[in-house]
Design an enzyme around this catalytic site. Structure first.
Site, PDB file in Angstrom:
ATOM      1  N   ASP A  67     -36.070 -55.049 -40.025  1.00  0.00           N
ATOM      2  CA  ASP A  67     -34.852 -54.303 -40.342  1.00  0.00           C
ATOM      3  C   ASP A  67     -33.583 -55.030 -39.917  1.00  0.00           C
ATOM      4  O   ASP A  67     -33.633 -56.039 -39.207  1.00  0.00           O
ATOM      5  CB  ASP A  67     -34.896 -52.899 -39.694  1.00  0.00           C
ATOM      6  N   ASN A 134     -38.776 -41.543 -30.914  1.00  0.00           N
ATOM      7  CA  ASN A 134     -39.049 -40.458 -31.859  1.00  0.00           C
ATOM      8  C   ASN A 134     -40.208 -40.787 -32.802  1.00  0.00           C
ATOM      9  O   ASN A 134     -40.439 -40.074 -33.771  1.00  0.00           O
ATOM     10  CB  ASN A 134     -37.782 -40.142 -32.674  1.00  0.00           C
ATOM     11  N   HIS A 136     -40.479 -43.617 -34.643  1.00  0.00           N
ATOM     12  CA  HIS A 136     -40.190 -44.470 -35.801  1.00  0.00           C
ATOM     13  C   HIS A 136     -40.851 -45.836 -35.659  1.00  0.00           C
ATOM     14  O   HIS A 136     -41.079 -46.328 -34.556  1.00  0.00           O
ATOM     15  CB  HIS A 136     -38.678 -44.581 -36.091  1.00  0.00           C
ATOM     16  N   GLU A 141     -37.536 -43.157 -39.893  1.00  0.00           N
ATOM     17  CA  GLU A 141     -37.303 -42.054 -38.967  1.00  0.00           C
ATOM     18  C   GLU A 141     -38.194 -40.860 -39.320  1.00  0.00           C
ATOM     19  O   GLU A 141     -38.684 -40.740 -40.458  1.00  0.00           O
ATOM     20  CB  GLU A 141     -35.829 -41.633 -39.043  1.00  0.00           C
TER      21      GLU A 141
HETATM   22  C1  F6R Z   1     -36.881 -53.064 -34.265  1.00  0.00           C
HETATM   23  C2  F6R Z   1     -37.410 -51.827 -34.831  1.00  0.00           C
HETATM   24  C3  F6R Z   1     -37.583 -50.594 -34.013  1.00  0.00           C
HETATM   25  C4  F6R Z   1     -37.943 -50.845 -32.541  1.00  0.00           C
HETATM   26  C5  F6R Z   1     -38.006 -49.518 -31.791  1.00  0.00           C
HETATM   27  C6  F6R Z   1     -38.287 -49.725 -30.312  1.00  0.00           C
HETATM   28  O1  F6R Z   1     -36.811 -54.069 -35.226  1.00  0.00           O
HETATM   29  O2  F6R Z   1     -37.679 -51.795 -35.977  1.00  0.00           O
HETATM   30  O3  F6R Z   1     -38.591 -49.801 -34.608  1.00  0.00           O
HETATM   31  O4  F6R Z   1     -39.161 -51.510 -32.458  1.00  0.00           O
HETATM   32  O5  F6R Z   1     -36.808 -48.830 -31.935  1.00  0.00           O
HETATM   33  O6  F6R Z   1     -37.176 -50.341 -29.729  1.00  0.00           O
HETATM   34  P1  F6R Z   1     -37.234 -50.882 -28.239  1.00  0.00           P
HETATM   35  O7  F6R Z   1     -38.192 -52.014 -28.236  1.00  0.00           O
HETATM   36  O8  F6R Z   1     -35.828 -51.334 -27.944  1.00  0.00           O
HETATM   37  O9  F6R Z   1     -37.696 -49.753 -27.389  1.00  0.00           O
END
Ligand code: F6R
Length: 241
Positions: A67, A134, A136, A141
């Site tokens: 992303d 959450n 995702h 989401e």
């Molecule tokens: C990042 C992504 C997100 C993260 C998730 C966890 O490219 O797509 O899904 O993997 O938000 O983020 P952290 O590792 O900061 O807890």
């Protein structure tokens, strides 16, 4: 879904780097799916070390990231392009890397082109994932349905809050992102999920032991035939394993 629990985040990072190493040694021209956020940083450090020690060669490797924020200049240190350069790309010899272009105003065209480029590259061999508080994956989401293709996503208040730590204020956190869809992620031949810390324990429990439910997008991974989950003790603390 295979779940491994390690004592420390450092062990998780080494185990994740071992999975990547095996993939690259087995298929030097692998297509890797990469993630940003706090979770993979130490894994990337391990991969850089393996490269610097002459063990891993990325010269035939292609990467696609999950992303990118919409509208954030690539010069911004928290753009995912900048993150990937700082944490991996500037330190290894990856042949070609691509992230969704969050500055392309024609989102639909960009998202369709992204999925097509992944297909043209032969599909993702190994996709790295973190998990949001959450549930995702990528920026898919919680919702009442799964979105298949790469798409423009409205970030939820909980994701904006979680990503606040990377910006000076919550106002500066982008509200939208381009993200691989659930289908794009599920098409990867194998998936490696990392989750660290107590804050992830509840959602990890739902992902591993709850129903497959678009309100917990990561739960769809249980329908994939090759998913490895690496957890530290804290992230695994609510599992009944
Ligand atoms: C990042 C992504 C997100 C993260 C998730 C966890 O490219 O797509 O899904 O993997 O938000 O983020 P952290 O590792 O900061 O807890």
């Amino acid at each position: 879904m295979i779940v491994h629990v390690f004592d420390t985040p450092a062990q998780v990072a080494r185990a994740a780097a071992a999975v990547f190493s095996a993939q690259i040694l087995k298929k030097p021209d692998s297509v890797l799916g990469l993630a940003t956020g706090g979770t993979p940083v130490d894994t990337y450090k391990e991969l850089i070390k393996l490269h610097q020690d002459g063990i891993l060669d990325f010269s035939q490797v292609t990467t696609f990231n999950l992303d990118e924020y919409e509208g954030l200049p690539t010069s911004h240190p928290e753009s995912y392009v900048a993150f990937m350069k700082r944490n991996l790309f500037d330190h290894v010899n990856i042949k070609q890397s691509r992230l969704p272009d969050g500055l392309n105003k024609d989102h639909q065209k960009e998202c369709a082109a992204y999925d097509e480029e992944i297909r043209q590259a032969g599909g993702v061999d190994l996709q790295l994932l973190g998990i949001g508080n959450n549930g995702h994956i990528g920026f898919n989401e919680p919702s009442d349905h799964f979105v298949y293709d790469t798409n423009l996503v409205d970030l939820t208040p909980s994701t904006i809050k979680a990503n606040r730590r990377f910006f000076d204020s919550e106002d500066q956190v982008p509200r939208k992102a381009l993200s691989m869809g659930i289908g794009t992620i599920m098409e990867a031949r194998s998936i490696l999920m990392i989750a660290l810390g107590e804050g992830k324990a509840e959602v990890v429990q739902k992902m591993v032991e709850g129903d497959i439910d678009p309100q917990v997008p990561a739960s769809i991974l249980r329908a994939h035939k090759d998913v490895t989950v690496l957890l530290d003790r804290a992230a695994a603390s609510k599992l009944s394993l």
